[in-house]
Enzyme design. Structure first.
Site, PDB file in Angstrom:
ATOM      1  N   LYS A  55      96.116 -47.033   9.859  1.00  0.00           N
ATOM      2  CA  LYS A  55      95.798 -48.466   9.720  1.00  0.00           C
ATOM      3  C   LYS A  55      94.967 -48.711   8.465  1.00  0.00           C
ATOM      4  CE  LYS A  55      95.710 -49.188  14.746  1.00  0.00           C
ATOM      5  NZ  LYS A  55      97.030 -49.712  15.030  1.00  0.00           N
ATOM      6  N   ASP A  79      85.088 -48.782  18.759  1.00  0.00           N
ATOM      7  CA  ASP A  79      86.493 -48.577  18.379  1.00  0.00           C
ATOM      8  C   ASP A  79      86.731 -49.362  17.085  1.00  0.00           C
ATOM      9  OD1 ASP A  79      89.197 -48.914  17.944  1.00  0.00           O
ATOM     10  OD2 ASP A  79      89.680 -49.474  20.004  1.00  0.00           O
ATOM     11  N   GLN A  93      90.678 -51.427  14.025  1.00  0.00           N
ATOM     12  CA  GLN A  93      91.086 -52.612  13.257  1.00  0.00           C
ATOM     13  C   GLN A  93      90.013 -53.067  12.269  1.00  0.00           C
ATOM     14  OE1 GLN A  93      94.054 -53.772  13.269  1.00  0.00           O
ATOM     15  NE2 GLN A  93      94.897 -52.889  15.124  1.00  0.00           N
ATOM     16  N   CYS A 115      99.242 -54.016  23.464  1.00  0.00           N
ATOM     17  CA  CYS A 115      98.448 -52.997  24.172  1.00  0.00           C
ATOM     18  C   CYS A 115      97.076 -53.539  24.544  1.00  0.00           C
ATOM     19  CB  CYS A 115      98.294 -51.723  23.344  1.00  0.00           C
ATOM     20  SG  CYS A 115      99.854 -50.969  22.897  1.00  0.00           S
ATOM     21  N   HIS A 157      91.634 -52.745  23.482  1.00  0.00           N
ATOM     22  CA  HIS A 157      92.964 -52.132  23.439  1.00  0.00           C
ATOM     23  C   HIS A 157      93.033 -51.156  24.613  1.00  0.00           C
ATOM     24  CE1 HIS A 157      96.035 -49.310  21.882  1.00  0.00           C
ATOM     25  NE2 HIS A 157      96.449 -50.302  21.123  1.00  0.00           N
TER      26      HIS A 157
END
Ligand code: C6P
Length: 422
Positions: free
Chosen positions: A242, A216, A219, A380, A139
């Site tokens: 999220k 990261d 998600q 993104c 991202h």
């Protein structure tokens, strides 16, 4: 007539005992809404998830009965706010299985967490000629902060490629790791492709050479149980919104040993112990990295969200979503002229696709008229689009409250789009 692969019996099997999706949906008031006169089918969960009543109630309760600043007052409300705020930190610690609550830093979200590490760790421990390894499926939040750092200190970005399925090449990754490599930052689950990356292996390969790794997890955390000690990563970032929590708040996990050696990212209240005009002494962890009044309600709301998803169980969520994704993948694969972008063998609940007859934005518009919310665009993650030679994709992303029946609505809406544009 739309032909949807999978029998009615198979559809029934997904989402019934022991995972009662219909019961779970009752917890989400927004899912009862109609959009353009059609029942809302919310398939934009990678952008942000919906909030269960318990999280909404927690926010209302906070503002109605607790609202006060933390770590400052000696009055009852401030003490209660502080207690709940710090209680949420402990909830996050357990959620990630971090060794110590001091390793949990509250930030605005994944983006701020990565910027914090790039600026604080990067500007302190990296220098001209050093290399930072990221992957080609990041991202923008895990690209741009490192590019900014590279510009500031004269370091260089190196990129792990991925194949036609959207799987990272570990062989290429190993080749990129040299004595110049001083940091690795990779995404756990790709928001554009759904690929689940082998972060444990990625961390191991870096650690063998003494290189720290940031993951990261934006998600990942809502789709699978994450154990930072088992992954071995040095930093892990995620966003509350999220994970069924409020927007504007997120978490940076960092190993205490590294965070202790890093300078503060921002200056202000709460991150100091003594201030004089001559010299300021910084506060201890984690407060050193939490300058100013934090998003108190958001942090407490995140705690409630974590408690909620844990009450369902991350392993059960992962198993349910795996079935739902398989069902949706088979259904979309059967649509003529549709190509799924991102077919990794290990995937989380993201289905990116293109149609040969319509631009993703047009697909998104038609689907919206049918009550189906998806995202269309580059997500993104422009380098991912460039790699696949497409300007954008349409992306349906699922959560544990989505049903196979909603997948059927999605499929029928895609056929409608085909009818309009073909
Ligand atoms: N992806 C999506 O629709 P923030 O905005 O800080 O909460 O999260 C940024 C971010 C970082 N990494 C990954 C893998 C992400 O998916 C995101 C956010 C959303 O895909 C909004 S662009």
């Amino acid at each position: 007539m739309t032909t949807i692969p999978g029998s009615a019996a198979q559809r029934r099997e997904i989402g019934h005992a022991p995972f009662d999706v219909w019961r779970i949906r009752e917890d989400f008031p927004i899912l009862k809404q109609k959009v353009h006169g059609k029942p809302l089918v919310y398939l934009d969960n990678a952008a942000t998830t919906q909030k269960p009543q318990v999280v909404i109630d927690t926010l209302v309760r906070y503002y109605e009965t607790i609202n006060a600043n933390v770590h400052r007052g000696i009055h009852a409300l401030s003490e209660q706010a502080t207690q709940e705020y710090e209680g949420a930190r402990e909830t996050v610690r357990r959620f990630l299985n971090a060794a110590d609550a001091r390793e949990i830093i509250f930030v605005r979200g994944t983006t701020e967490a990565i910027n914090l590490v790039a600026q604080s760790y990067g500007r302190t421990f990296l220098t001209a000629g050093d290399e930072i390894v990221i992957s080609a499926m990041e991202h923008h939040s895990n690209i741009v902060p490192w590019q900014m750092l590279c510009e500031q200190i004269g370091a260089r970005l190196r990129v792990i490629p991925f194949d036609h399925r959207g799987e990272l090449s570990l062989e290429e990754y190993e080749k990129l790791l040299t004595e110049r490599t001083k940091f690795v930052s990779v995404v756990h689950v790709s928001n554009a492709l759904g690929t689940i990356n082998p972060v444990r292996q990625i961390v191991d390969l870096a650690h063998r050479r003494g290189i720290p790794v940031l993951v990261d997890g934006a998600q990942a955390v809502s789709h699978m149980a994450v154990d930072v000690q088992e992954l071995g990563c040095d930093f892990y970032a995620f966003s509350s919104h999220k994970l069924c929590g409020p927007t504007g708040v997120g978490v940076l996990y960092g190993k205490a040993e590294l965070l202790t050696r890093m300078p503060p990212y921002q200056g202000g209240g709460d991150m100091i112990s003594v201030v004089t005009f001559e010299k300021t002494h910084y506060n201890t962890l984690p407060y050193k990295f939490e300058a100013g009044t934090p998003h108190i309600a958001g942090v407490i709301g995140l705690g409630a969200a974590i408690t909620y998803v844990q009450s369902i169980g991350l392993d059960r969520i992962a198993a349910y979503e795996r079935d739902l994704l398989a069902y949706a993948t088979a259904a979309l694969d059967a649509i003529p002229g549709l190509q799924i972008i991102g077919t990794a063998r290990d995937k989380a609940a993201v289905l990116s696709f293109v149609l040969d007859c319509a631009h993703p934005h047009d697909i998104g518009t038609i689907l919206d008229r049918e009550g189906v919310a998806i995202r269309a665009g580059h997500h993104c993650a422009m380098p991912v689009m460039q790699r696949f030679g497409v300007p954008a994709t349409a992306r349906a992303s699922f959560a544990f409250y989505n049903t196979p029946e909603e997948v059927d609505v999605l499929v029928r809406a895609i056929y409608k789009a085909i009818e309009v544009f073909a």
